[in-house]
Motif scaffolding. Structure first.
Motif, PDB file in Angstrom:
ATOM      1  N   PRO A  91       0.818  -1.221   0.000  1.00 16.51           N
ATOM      2  CA  PRO A  91       0.000   0.000   0.000  1.00 16.51           C
ATOM      3  C   PRO A  91       0.849   1.267   0.000  1.00 16.51           C
ATOM      4  O   PRO A  91       1.937   1.298   0.567  1.00 16.51           O
ATOM      5  CB  PRO A  91      -0.819  -0.126   1.281  1.00 16.51           C
ATOM      6  N   SER A  92       0.306   2.299  -0.636  1.00 17.90           N
ATOM      7  CA  SER A  92       0.983   3.601  -0.687  1.00 17.90           C
ATOM      8  C   SER A  92       0.249   4.673   0.117  1.00 17.90           C
ATOM      9  O   SER A  92       0.809   5.740   0.364  1.00 17.90           O
ATOM     10  CB  SER A  92       1.101   4.083  -2.144  1.00 17.90           C
ATOM     11  N   LYS A 115       6.096   3.128   1.004  1.00 14.41           N
ATOM     12  CA  LYS A 115       5.998   1.873   0.248  1.00 14.41           C
ATOM     13  C   LYS A 115       7.349   1.174   0.109  1.00 14.41           C
ATOM     14  O   LYS A 115       7.456  -0.045   0.296  1.00 14.41           O
ATOM     15  CB  LYS A 115       5.407   2.156  -1.136  1.00 14.41           C
ATOM     16  N   GLU A 116       8.389   1.939  -0.227  1.00 15.90           N
ATOM     17  CA  GLU A 116       9.705   1.332  -0.447  1.00 15.90           C
ATOM     18  C   GLU A 116      10.261   0.721   0.841  1.00 15.90           C
ATOM     19  O   GLU A 116      10.905  -0.317   0.813  1.00 15.90           O
ATOM     20  CB  GLU A 116      10.683   2.366  -1.020  1.00 15.90           C
ATOM     21  N   LYS A 117      10.003   1.377   1.974  1.00 14.08           N
ATOM     22  CA  LYS A 117      10.468   0.830   3.248  1.00 14.08           C
ATOM     23  C   LYS A 117       9.761  -0.490   3.555  1.00 14.08           C
ATOM     24  O   LYS A 117      10.388  -1.452   4.001  1.00 14.08           O
ATOM     25  CB  LYS A 117      10.227   1.830   4.381  1.00 14.08           C
ATOM     26  N   MET A 118       8.452  -0.527   3.317  1.00 17.73           N
ATOM     27  CA  MET A 118       7.710  -1.764   3.549  1.00 17.73           C
ATOM     28  C   MET A 118       8.194  -2.882   2.638  1.00 17.73           C
ATOM     29  O   MET A 118       8.360  -4.029   3.061  1.00 17.73           O
ATOM     30  CB  MET A 118       6.214  -1.526   3.343  1.00 17.73           C
ATOM     31  N   LEU A 119       8.424  -2.537   1.371  1.00 18.30           N
ATOM     32  CA  LEU A 119       8.909  -3.529   0.422  1.00 18.30           C
ATOM     33  C   LEU A 119      10.249  -4.092   0.871  1.00 18.30           C
ATOM     34  O   LEU A 119      10.484  -5.306   0.809  1.00 18.30           O
ATOM     35  CB  LEU A 119       9.030  -2.890  -0.970  1.00 18.30           C
ATOM     36  N   GLN A 120      11.125  -3.217   1.366  1.00 18.58           N
ATOM     37  CA  GLN A 120      12.434  -3.661   1.844  1.00 18.58           C
ATOM     38  C   GLN A 120      12.302  -4.581   3.052  1.00 18.58           C
ATOM     39  O   GLN A 120      12.989  -5.600   3.155  1.00 18.58           O
ATOM     40  CB  GLN A 120      13.306  -2.450   2.193  1.00 18.58           C
ATOM     41  N   LEU A 121      11.385  -4.234   3.981  1.00 17.35           N
ATOM     42  CA  LEU A 121      11.175  -5.079   5.157  1.00 17.35           C
ATOM     43  C   LEU A 121      10.623  -6.445   4.760  1.00 17.35           C
ATOM     44  O   LEU A 121      11.042  -7.480   5.295  1.00 17.35           O
ATOM     45  CB  LEU A 121      10.221  -4.395   6.134  1.00 17.35           C
ATOM     46  N   LEU A 162       4.639  -3.934  10.440  1.00 17.32           N
ATOM     47  CA  LEU A 162       4.541  -5.227   9.763  1.00 17.32           C
ATOM     48  C   LEU A 162       4.852  -6.282  10.804  1.00 17.32           C
ATOM     49  O   LEU A 162       5.786  -6.129  11.599  1.00 17.32           O
ATOM     50  CB  LEU A 162       5.538  -5.334   8.602  1.00 17.32           C
ATOM     51  N   SER A 163       4.072  -7.366  10.829  1.00 17.89           N
ATOM     52  CA  SER A 163       4.305  -8.390  11.841  1.00 17.89           C
ATOM     53  C   SER A 163       4.116  -9.782  11.251  1.00 17.89           C
ATOM     54  O   SER A 163       3.459  -9.955  10.223  1.00 17.89           O
ATOM     55  CB  SER A 163       3.367  -8.199  13.036  1.00 17.89           C
TER      56      SER A 163
END
Length: 352
Positions: A91-92, A115-121, A162-163
């Motif tokens: 999600p953005s 978004k990019e941080k979530m994708l990296q995580l 994120l979990s």
């Protein structure tokens, strides 16, 4: 003839390159798809309830809703109830309106997500113990997050994590704004003879415990504490056993900031790292194991005092077990300065 062969070779080379590029694009695209469920949570004693909420992509197209699962008050450190909402597209944007019963207010957060941080995580993931092999051992294998949790605390504080499988990482902190929502649009069954004030008062008396009501009456709502939880300190846990033979073999920690992780060996468990103050930690030792609950006010006070007296120096949280590990003395220490943590609670001890 030579020109023809060379031209044919170049065509084949370009075709292979294009195919490789297509395969790389396809793999990259696949790596951007990570399935997850969405949950909503709130600090213990300060419940909230979703009015309406959606997660959208970078084109503002709907991915899923934020689940309406009733009153959420399970605790800042835990995920909320699953409500069948989720997706696989990162999600953005988040647009969420909810009610905070302790504050008697509706809040709305309408903000972009990293978004990019979530994708990296998602890509980094973490290690977990898998199923036993033919030798009865539990090998470590790669895993990643499968839930996106939204937390709402008093003052319009909104945190996204994120979990998954004993690991939880903060994605971002957002600020909601107070908004106006007609209670009859929120209620599943409108009550037209009830005023907005009566609605809030009724929900307050139902959802806020007597002890919390008294606490709010005496001291007010502790605005700002949830941002204090997000402060990070460089520290580690150290065991000082009475026989000098034992050691920490791993730990599972839950922090007051909502993050959690499982550290699977002595080296990672005893390595200094930037982290929030601990809330509930399961320590695994060579023979015994113990679960210890830490007090938030005491930890913040001790860590801030040590950080002030020894800036940029790491902190040791020293565990000193009694005989057969039935009790622990815990000390926060930096260089020559020591602070005994008197409000820790040993929840359980097992093994032996």
């Amino acid at each position: 003839m030579k020109i023809y062969i060379l031209s044919l070779f170049c065509s084949v080379f370009l075709l292979q390159a294009c195919r490789k590029n297509d395969i790389l694009k396809m793999k990259t695209s696949q790596k951007e798809k990570f399935p997850y469920m969405v949950t909503m949570t709130a600090p213990d004693e300060y419940p909230v309830e979703v009015h309406i909420g959606v997660l959208t992509d970078d084109k503002k197209e709907l991915i899923c809703g934020v689940p309406k699962t009733g009153v959420e008050d399970g605790g800042w450190q835990y995920d909320g109830d699953a409500g069948g909402q989720g997706g696989s597209t990162i999600p953005s944007h988040l647009d969420l309106t909810y009610v905070s019963y302790a504050e008697k207010k509706f809040w709305r957060v309408d903000a972009d997500l990293p978004k990019e941080k979530m994708l990296q995580l998602f890509r980094e993931g973490f290690m977990v113990q898998g199923n036993p092999d033919d030798k009865g051992e539990f090998p470590w294998e790669e895993s990643t997050y499968d839930e996106l949790t939204i937390g709402a605390a008093p003052g319009g504080v909104v945190v996204v994590w994120l979990s998954g499988n004993h690991h939880k990482r903060e994605v971002c902190r957002l600020q909601a704004k107070e908004t106006s929502v007609n209670k009859d649009e929120f209620r599943p069954h409108p009550q037209y003879d009830e005023t907005q004030e009566q609605f809030f008062n009724k929900k307050y008396s139902i959802n806020i415990s007597d002890s919390t009501q008294q606490k709010i009456k005496e001291k007010g709502i502790p605005f700002g504490i949830w941002d204090q939880y997000r402060e990070k300190y460089k520290y580690r846990f150290v065991l000082r056993p009475y026989d000098e033979k034992d050691k920490i073999t791993g730990l599972y920690r839950i922090n007051y900031n909502g993050e959690s992780e499982f550290l699977m060996d002595t080296q990672s468990a005893e390595t200094y790292k930037q982290d929030g103050i601990p809330y509930d930690v399961n320590f695994f030792f060579t023979q015994y194991n113990a679960e210890i609950i830490f007090n938030d006010e005491e930890m913040l006070r001790a860590f801030d005092e040590l950080k002030k007296s020894h800036p940029d120096q790491p902190i040791d949280v020293v565990l000193i077990p009694g005989f057969m590990y039935n009790d622990f003395k815990v000390v926060a220490q930096c260089k020559d300065k020591k602070i005994i943590l008197e409000k820790i609670k040993v929840k359980r001890v097992w093994g032996g």
